[in-house]
Scaffold this active site. Sequence first.
Site, PDB file in Angstrom:
ATOM      1  N   ARG A   1       0.839  -1.192   0.000  1.00 36.78           N
ATOM      2  CA  ARG A   1       0.000   0.000   0.000  1.00 36.78           C
ATOM      3  C   ARG A   1       0.874   1.241   0.000  1.00 36.78           C
ATOM      4  O   ARG A   1       1.888   1.297   0.698  1.00 36.78           O
ATOM      5  CB  ARG A   1      -0.932   0.011   1.211  1.00 36.78           C
ATOM      6  CG  ARG A   1      -1.864  -1.187   1.261  1.00 36.78           C
ATOM      7  CD  ARG A   1      -2.752  -1.163   2.479  1.00 36.78           C
ATOM      8  NE  ARG A   1      -3.499  -2.403   2.614  1.00 36.78           N
ATOM      9  CZ  ARG A   1      -4.263  -2.698   3.663  1.00 36.78           C
ATOM     10  NH1 ARG A   1      -4.382  -1.838   4.648  1.00 36.78           N
ATOM     11  NH2 ARG A   1      -4.912  -3.856   3.710  1.00 36.78           N
TER      12      ARG A   1
ATOM     13  N   GLN B   1      -0.208  -9.181   6.465  1.00 33.44           N
ATOM     14  CA  GLN B   1      -1.399  -9.236   7.315  1.00 33.44           C
ATOM     15  C   GLN B   1      -1.611 -10.653   7.837  1.00 33.44           C
ATOM     16  O   GLN B   1      -1.424 -11.618   7.103  1.00 33.44           O
ATOM     17  CB  GLN B   1      -2.638  -8.834   6.517  1.00 33.44           C
ATOM     18  CG  GLN B   1      -2.758  -7.362   6.213  1.00 33.44           C
ATOM     19  CD  GLN B   1      -4.068  -7.066   5.512  1.00 33.44           C
ATOM     20  OE1 GLN B   1      -4.397  -7.682   4.512  1.00 33.44           O
ATOM     21  NE2 GLN B   1      -4.822  -6.115   6.037  1.00 33.44           N
TER      22      GLN B   1
ATOM     23  N   ASP C   1      -4.185 -12.436   8.005  1.00 30.61           N
ATOM     24  CA  ASP C   1      -5.514 -12.296   7.418  1.00 30.61           C
ATOM     25  C   ASP C   1      -6.312 -13.586   7.540  1.00 30.61           C
ATOM     26  O   ASP C   1      -5.747 -14.679   7.543  1.00 30.61           O
ATOM     27  CB  ASP C   1      -5.354 -11.947   5.936  1.00 30.61           C
ATOM     28  CG  ASP C   1      -6.371 -10.934   5.469  1.00 30.61           C
ATOM     29  OD1 ASP C   1      -7.342 -10.708   6.205  1.00 30.61           O
ATOM     30  OD2 ASP C   1      -6.192 -10.374   4.377  1.00 30.61           O
TER      31      ASP C   1
ATOM     32  N   LYS D   1     -17.812  -2.915  11.819  1.00 28.87           N
ATOM     33  CA  LYS D   1     -16.635  -3.648  12.292  1.00 28.87           C
ATOM     34  C   LYS D   1     -16.445  -3.481  13.792  1.00 28.87           C
ATOM     35  O   LYS D   1     -16.966  -2.553  14.413  1.00 28.87           O
ATOM     36  CB  LYS D   1     -15.379  -3.179  11.562  1.00 28.87           C
ATOM     37  CG  LYS D   1     -15.044  -1.708  11.781  1.00 28.87           C
ATOM     38  CD  LYS D   1     -13.716  -1.335  11.138  1.00 28.87           C
ATOM     39  CE  LYS D   1     -13.393   0.142  11.365  1.00 28.87           C
ATOM     40  NZ  LYS D   1     -12.009   0.491  11.007  1.00 28.87           N
TER      41      LYS D   1
ATOM     42  N   HIS E   1     -14.256 -10.547   7.337  1.00 29.50           N
ATOM     43  CA  HIS E   1     -12.827 -10.265   7.259  1.00 29.50           C
ATOM     44  C   HIS E   1     -12.323 -10.109   8.694  1.00 29.50           C
ATOM     45  O   HIS E   1     -12.989  -9.469   9.512  1.00 29.50           O
ATOM     46  CB  HIS E   1     -12.553  -8.938   6.537  1.00 29.50           C
ATOM     47  CG  HIS E   1     -13.189  -8.791   5.199  1.00 29.50           C
ATOM     48  ND1 HIS E   1     -12.461  -8.792   4.029  1.00 29.50           N
ATOM     49  CD2 HIS E   1     -14.479  -8.599   4.832  1.00 29.50           C
ATOM     50  CE1 HIS E   1     -13.283  -8.616   3.010  1.00 29.50           C
ATOM     51  NE2 HIS E   1     -14.509  -8.496   3.466  1.00 29.50           N
TER      52      HIS E   1
END
Length: 643
Positions: A367, A385, A387, A469, A515
């Site tokens: 990023r 991450q 993830d 979230k 996620h």
Amino acid sequence: MAEISVSIAGGESKQFSEGIAAADAIKDLVSNKQRKKIIAVRAEDNIVDLTTPLTTDVELQPIEIGSPESLEILRHSAAHIMALAVKELYGDGVKVAIGPAIADGFYYDFDREKAFTPDEFEAIESKMAELAEARIPFVRKVVAKQAAVDFFQKAGEEYKLELLGEIESDTVSLYEHSSFTDLCRGPHIPDSSWLKVFKLLRVAGSYWRGDETRPMLTRIYGTAFFDQKELKKYLTQLEEAKKRDHRKLGKELGLFTIQDQIGPGLILWQPRGALLRKLIEDYWKDEHYKNGYQLLYTPHIARQDLWKTSGHLDFYGENMYSAMEIDEVKYQLKPMNCPFHIGVFNSTKHSYREFPIRWCELGTVYRYERTGALHGLMRVRGFTQDDAHIFCRPDQLEEEIFNIIDLNLHILKTFGFDQYDVYLSTRPEKYVGSDEHWELSTSALKHALEKKGLAYEVDPGEGVFYGPKIDIKIKDQLGRSWQCSTIQVDFNLPDRFEMSYTGEDGAEHQPIMIHRALMGSLERFIGVLIEHYAGAFPIWMAPEQARILNITDDQAEYCEQLFGQLRLAGVRIEKDLRNEKLNYKIREAQLMKIPYMLIIGDREKEEGLVTVRLRNGKNLPPMRPEEFIEHIQKECAQGICPE
């Protein structure tokens, strides 16, 4: 003149003339003792100055000294007082930009031909103290936007003019403080005498609006408190934070390096750091396997069309790196792992009986971060991450979120984090998906938190564009908060990628996607770990658990034998057999934060023992190598499985 009804939360109301200042109303509603502690008031969900005129019936909630809101108001006001001091000291040669309160203080950005330095702090602080003693009031004025434009144009304050250009309202609020006028929403302290305890801390360069193509400004940081003891405590904490700085310790302990030749924001893991990372990754994988997850590996690039379908080019394009062309097709580095996991899902048909499906990956993403925002391991351009994506049926959503929270807190505790703040972030202004889906997912997150018995704060409008979230901010040894864990519910990507499964009714249904990242990124998490433990890691994650130190060359052969025996037993051990004084070698091992030093002299050689010295300087009784191996194994097991 009309009368209005004013009350203090939980108290009786009184009648006052319309337009009475909040401070004057409070005089009749609270005791003198309490009134002296009130710095502002909350009226109809807005915090306002004490000078604010009250025009309607209202219930006031006092903002008293010592509350987080009061500290933010004090610090915001301190930024204005600092700006006034700078303008009075350095005149028209300084232009002002912005000056907000921040988590632990305040700052103001200045445009000056010669950048400010800490050598000028004494003069600025002295002027601020002088202004504080003068009891200068903060005066709020609401004016027509054009009047504000005319004012700042005449003053030559180009940064304020740019900010005004982004305001859509016909009116704006200004705050006058002696000769200094600022574009500001407020609120502020009643007058400058409330600022008694403050300190300027450091300067830094800061591009205007964070844009490297815009002017470089000088940012002066400071802090303010209501109590001198709190300031002293904070300054002591700052000194401790400097000692724990992961960039400093990372270099000293040989964990990682960043080199301009490679590129800013790109981490080179050195052997000790790579081993530390391996230990963390292995633990992470083992825990996920125990909890029903399966491991995935995915590529670092994908066709640009994938990011169009996912919506990342529309919502996240400024954080993605430019496309590259391969075989006349555009590809881009991945900023996220999610579309790849969806690709695995869509590679085969699924039945309702398979759910939930839990897939995890230590996936490296890329990023774009501005150079000025990069910070050691904490803010990088390439990171991994931890993830995972869970695909489930609607009836499984709440239980899956609960299980994620459970695993999350278990892993954080293992790493030594048992203090944290939890936030539930709700729907933002710009979002995708139906209101029904948002209500379902927000309710599931809320119920899972309540089922777990976790206290949480609602963070209105701070959800991601595709769903609400949960964010968990861990606290380190110094009480600082770090954003790591996040759990997000998503109906958007399953819809965009036309995901489906065959339900019990034989029809096709769309799964729900969750996620989640527990550490956030390995780089950042390791940076936090370094500072949390000041580099002295628990034995289970120490890259070097023990080091063998001989007293003379006569013990070298025994040390080599011992080294092989311990390494075969799984102990992470090194040896220092240099012809140096023992105290010198001990000192070096202590600076490297090594948990155990095995001192080997003639006695140890003859009796087949090791003398164990701890990194804190204490000694354990001499023991056989087998006993030391058992000791380390037991300590590791206790660390990985905390009570």
